[in-house]
Design a protein around this motif. Structure first.
Motif: not given
Length: 274
Positions: A123, A136-141, A143, A165
């Motif tokens: 981010i 992950k945190t929020g919409n950022t993962e 994978k 977070h």
């Protein structure tokens, strides 16, 4: 040279669970030597400003952990592990993290996972950078599937900037202040953290909002996992579910069932498990 800030779960009333402990380390030579591991994982996350670090195990996994990358060694029923600077005398800095495995998985076969710097999403905002090393945190993962569910965030904050977070219900969260001063804010309290300080939290039935605000330019690591809430018995990095299982793991190591790494001068010879 060798320098380490150490934190261990038994100093935090179990709030770190499943984290057993971690070291924020700097070293220039092989400090630890070959070590037997069982029933847990050891992770090495090497900072971006570090020299490369080498990870070698008795199954023959031989990985150069490049700056900004992570190596996850899942010990299962047992393995011998060694790590050292690729070039003797260069300065390696990073996080060594010990994670307990559930009793049901302690006899699994060992495995090794490498997450390259290029595979770590970030981010990036004005005055804020967050590396999602795993989880992950929020919409950022990130994978990439890891042996256990774990979130590791490496957060860089400029003075006055903030990062939030959401800690999922029941998960543990641990903050390590790597550099600078920042406020750590929960629904319960605001705590000013500075370089070297560690704080842990766990056991909420609700999703908990966490906020970090830079007082100075700051750097921190946030580690979060799913508590196992199982007893464990340990000797070094052998971590088992009972005294009996622990004595069996010690015997397995002594009988060569985990293999070994022989060190002679600068050469290392892998002796495979019998």
């Amino acid at each position: 040279q060798f320098f380490a800030r150490k934190a261990r779960s038994n100093d935090f009333d179990g709030l770190m669970n499943p984290i057993i402990g971690f070291d924020h380390f700097e070293l220039t030579h092989d400090v630890y030597g070959p070590q037997p591991h069982a029933g847990m994982s050891v992770l090495h996350y090497v900072f971006e400003n570090s020299a490369p670090f080498q990870s070698l195990d008795s199954k023959g996994n031989n990985t150069v952990i490049t700056p900004g990358s992570l190596n996850w060694s899942y010990a299962g029923k047992g393995i011998v592990h060694s790590e050292f600077p690729v070039t003797e005398g260069t300065n390696v800095e990073g996080l060594q993290l010990f994670v307990n495995s559930s009793a049901a998985k302690k006899q699994d076969d060992p495995k090794s996972l490498f997450i390259d710097k290029a595979q770590i999403p970030e981010i990036k905002e004005e005055g804020l950078r967050v590396r999602v090393v795993c989880g992950k945190t929020g919409n950022t993962e990130n994978k990439i599937e890891t042996p256990d569910s774990l979130t590791i965030l490496h957060v860089f904050l400029k003075a006055g900037k903030e990062f939030s977070h959401q800690l999922p219900a029941q998960r543990s969260g641990t903050v390590l202040a790597v550099e600078g001063f920042f406020d750590f804010i929960t629904n319960q309290a605001t705590t000013e953290l500075e370089e070297g300080m560690v704080i842990s939290m766990a056991g909420s039935d609700l999703e908990e909002p966490l906020k970090f605000i830079g007082i100075t330019n700051s750097e921190l690591l946030f580690i979060s996992g799913e508590p196992l809430n199982e007893p464990f018995f340990s000797k070094g990095a052998l971590v088992m579910e009972s005294e009996l299982a622990l004595s069996q793991a010690v015997a397995n190591f002594e009988n060569g069932k985990m293999g070994f790494i022989e060190v002679k001068g600068k050469t290392r010879k892998v002796i495979k498990p019998v």
